[in-house]
Design a protein around this motif. Sequence first.
Motif, PDB file in Angstrom:
ATOM      1  N   GLU A 156     103.396  30.266 142.148  1.00 31.52           N
ATOM      2  CA  GLU A 156     103.309  31.481 141.335  1.00 31.52           C
ATOM      3  C   GLU A 156     101.855  31.880 141.105  1.00 31.52           C
ATOM      4  O   GLU A 156     101.524  33.064 141.120  1.00 31.52           O
ATOM      5  CB  GLU A 156     104.001  31.265 139.994  1.00 31.52           C
ATOM      6  CG  GLU A 156     105.489  31.131 140.091  1.00 31.52           C
ATOM      7  CD  GLU A 156     106.121  30.869 138.739  1.00 31.52           C
ATOM      8  OE1 GLU A 156     105.555  31.307 137.717  1.00 31.52           O
ATOM      9  OE2 GLU A 156     107.169  30.217 138.721  1.00 31.52           O
ATOM     10  N   ILE A 157     101.000  30.891 140.909  1.00 27.42           N
ATOM     11  CA  ILE A 157      99.572  31.170 140.693  1.00 27.42           C
ATOM     12  C   ILE A 157      98.957  31.745 141.957  1.00 27.42           C
ATOM     13  O   ILE A 157      98.206  32.720 141.910  1.00 27.42           O
ATOM     14  CB  ILE A 157      98.842  29.882 140.248  1.00 27.42           C
ATOM     15  CG1 ILE A 157      99.369  29.433 138.894  1.00 27.42           C
ATOM     16  CG2 ILE A 157      97.335  30.104 140.205  1.00 27.42           C
ATOM     17  CD1 ILE A 157      98.890  28.069 138.469  1.00 27.42           C
ATOM     18  N   VAL A 158      99.277  31.167 143.088  1.00 27.32           N
ATOM     19  CA  VAL A 158      98.745  31.654 144.367  1.00 27.32           C
ATOM     20  C   VAL A 158      99.230  33.074 144.629  1.00 27.32           C
ATOM     21  O   VAL A 158      98.458  33.953 145.039  1.00 27.32           O
ATOM     22  CB  VAL A 158      99.148  30.701 145.524  1.00 27.32           C
ATOM     23  CG1 VAL A 158      98.795  31.295 146.866  1.00 27.32           C
ATOM     24  CG2 VAL A 158      98.497  29.344 145.326  1.00 27.32           C
ATOM     25  N   ARG A 159     100.526  33.323 144.390  1.00 29.90           N
ATOM     26  CA  ARG A 159     101.087  34.660 144.617  1.00 29.90           C
ATOM     27  C   ARG A 159     100.417  35.689 143.706  1.00 29.90           C
ATOM     28  O   ARG A 159     100.056  36.777 144.133  1.00 29.90           O
ATOM     29  CB  ARG A 159     102.591  34.629 144.401  1.00 29.90           C
ATOM     30  CG  ARG A 159     103.267  35.918 144.756  1.00 29.90           C
ATOM     31  CD  ARG A 159     104.764  35.885 144.624  1.00 29.90           C
ATOM     32  NE  ARG A 159     105.213  34.789 143.779  1.00 29.90           N
ATOM     33  CZ  ARG A 159     106.296  34.088 143.983  1.00 29.90           C
ATOM     34  NH1 ARG A 159     107.068  34.342 144.993  1.00 29.90           N
ATOM     35  NH2 ARG A 159     106.643  33.123 143.159  1.00 29.90           N
ATOM     36  N   ALA A 160     100.228  35.345 142.414  1.00 26.64           N
ATOM     37  CA  ALA A 160      99.571  36.261 141.482  1.00 26.64           C
ATOM     38  C   ALA A 160      98.139  36.539 141.919  1.00 26.64           C
ATOM     39  O   ALA A 160      97.683  37.686 141.883  1.00 26.64           O
ATOM     40  CB  ALA A 160      99.595  35.676 140.074  1.00 26.64           C
ATOM     41  N   GLU A 165     108.102  41.139 138.362  1.00 26.67           N
ATOM     42  CA  GLU A 165     108.764  39.836 138.269  1.00 26.67           C
ATOM     43  C   GLU A 165     108.381  38.933 139.441  1.00 26.67           C
ATOM     44  O   GLU A 165     108.215  37.726 139.275  1.00 26.67           O
ATOM     45  CB  GLU A 165     110.280  40.019 138.226  1.00 26.67           C
ATOM     46  CG  GLU A 165     110.772  40.592 136.924  1.00 26.67           C
ATOM     47  CD  GLU A 165     112.265  40.820 136.921  1.00 26.67           C
ATOM     48  OE1 GLU A 165     112.965  40.221 137.768  1.00 26.67           O
ATOM     49  OE2 GLU A 165     112.734  41.607 136.084  1.00 26.67           O
ATOM     50  N   TRP A 166     108.246  39.518 140.620  1.00 25.45           N
ATOM     51  CA  TRP A 166     107.893  38.730 141.799  1.00 25.45           C
ATOM     52  C   TRP A 166     106.417  38.332 141.790  1.00 25.45           C
ATOM     53  O   TRP A 166     106.067  37.195 142.071  1.00 25.45           O
ATOM     54  CB  TRP A 166     108.219  39.521 143.069  1.00 25.45           C
ATOM     55  CG  TRP A 166     107.834  38.810 144.310  1.00 25.45           C
ATOM     56  CD1 TRP A 166     108.500  37.789 144.910  1.00 25.45           C
ATOM     57  CD2 TRP A 166     106.661  39.043 145.090  1.00 25.45           C
ATOM     58  NE1 TRP A 166     107.824  37.381 146.029  1.00 25.45           N
ATOM     59  CE2 TRP A 166     106.685  38.130 146.166  1.00 25.45           C
ATOM     60  CE3 TRP A 166     105.599  39.935 144.997  1.00 25.45           C
ATOM     61  CZ2 TRP A 166     105.686  38.092 147.124  1.00 25.45           C
ATOM     62  CZ3 TRP A 166     104.614  39.895 145.955  1.00 25.45           C
ATOM     63  CH2 TRP A 166     104.665  38.975 147.000  1.00 25.45           C
ATOM     64  N   ALA A 167     105.535  39.283 141.462  1.00 25.11           N
ATOM     65  CA  ALA A 167     104.093  39.058 141.568  1.00 25.11           C
ATOM     66  C   ALA A 167     103.480  38.420 140.330  1.00 25.11           C
ATOM     67  O   ALA A 167     102.379  37.882 140.403  1.00 25.11           O
ATOM     68  CB  ALA A 167     103.386  40.376 141.869  1.00 25.11           C
ATOM     69  N   GLY A 168     104.121  38.479 139.201  1.00 25.14           N
ATOM     70  CA  GLY A 168     103.585  37.885 137.985  1.00 25.14           C
ATOM     71  C   GLY A 168     102.341  38.600 137.486  1.00 25.14           C
ATOM     72  O   GLY A 168     102.248  39.822 137.526  1.00 25.14           O
ATOM     73  N   ALA A 169     101.368  37.824 137.034  1.00 26.19           N
ATOM     74  CA  ALA A 169     100.149  38.387 136.452  1.00 26.19           C
ATOM     75  C   ALA A 169      99.342  39.188 137.458  1.00 26.19           C
ATOM     76  O   ALA A 169      98.561  40.055 137.072  1.00 26.19           O
ATOM     77  CB  ALA A 169      99.283  37.274 135.872  1.00 26.19           C
ATOM     78  N   GLY A 170      99.527  38.947 138.739  1.00 28.06           N
ATOM     79  CA  GLY A 170      98.814  39.715 139.756  1.00 28.06           C
ATOM     80  C   GLY A 170      99.165  41.184 139.723  1.00 28.06           C
ATOM     81  O   GLY A 170      98.380  42.032 140.126  1.00 28.06           O
ATOM     82  N   ALA A 171     100.351  41.509 139.227  1.00 31.99           N
ATOM     83  CA  ALA A 171     100.762  42.906 139.103  1.00 31.99           C
ATOM     84  C   ALA A 171     100.728  43.385 137.660  1.00 31.99           C
ATOM     85  O   ALA A 171     100.671  44.580 137.412  1.00 31.99           O
ATOM     86  CB  ALA A 171     102.171  43.082 139.659  1.00 31.99           C
TER      87      ALA A 171
END
Length: 119
Positions: A3-7, A54-60
């Motif tokens: 999740e961290i990497v994706r964000a 919801e998919w991207a988390g904090a990155g979005a």
Amino acid sequence: MMEIVRAFLVGGILCALVQILLDRTKMMPGRVMVLLVVSGAILGFLGIYEPFLEWAGAGAGVPLLGFGNTLWKGVAKSVGEEGFLGIFKGGLSAASAGIAAALVFGYLGALVFRPKMKK
């Protein structure tokens, strides 16, 4: 950990796209920021931003697109509860914590680092 990497990747891609927009066009940074906030609100209205968030988390959620989506969610909720007046109150009440935090931490940063005006 994923999740961290994706964000991180989503936030980085969004920032890179904005940087390309700034470099390749003659748009001023303020207009690009307004474009991002409005785009986030429109994507929220269309129901596209919430699944992406919801998919991207904090990155979005952290960039200006997320701020626009927060404004839209506040307006939509407030209009349902208060009617027409909610158009004006909803966005401000939904985003007030983030705005207040930005002001407080900006002020504290200015106290700590004592910025000076350019000559």
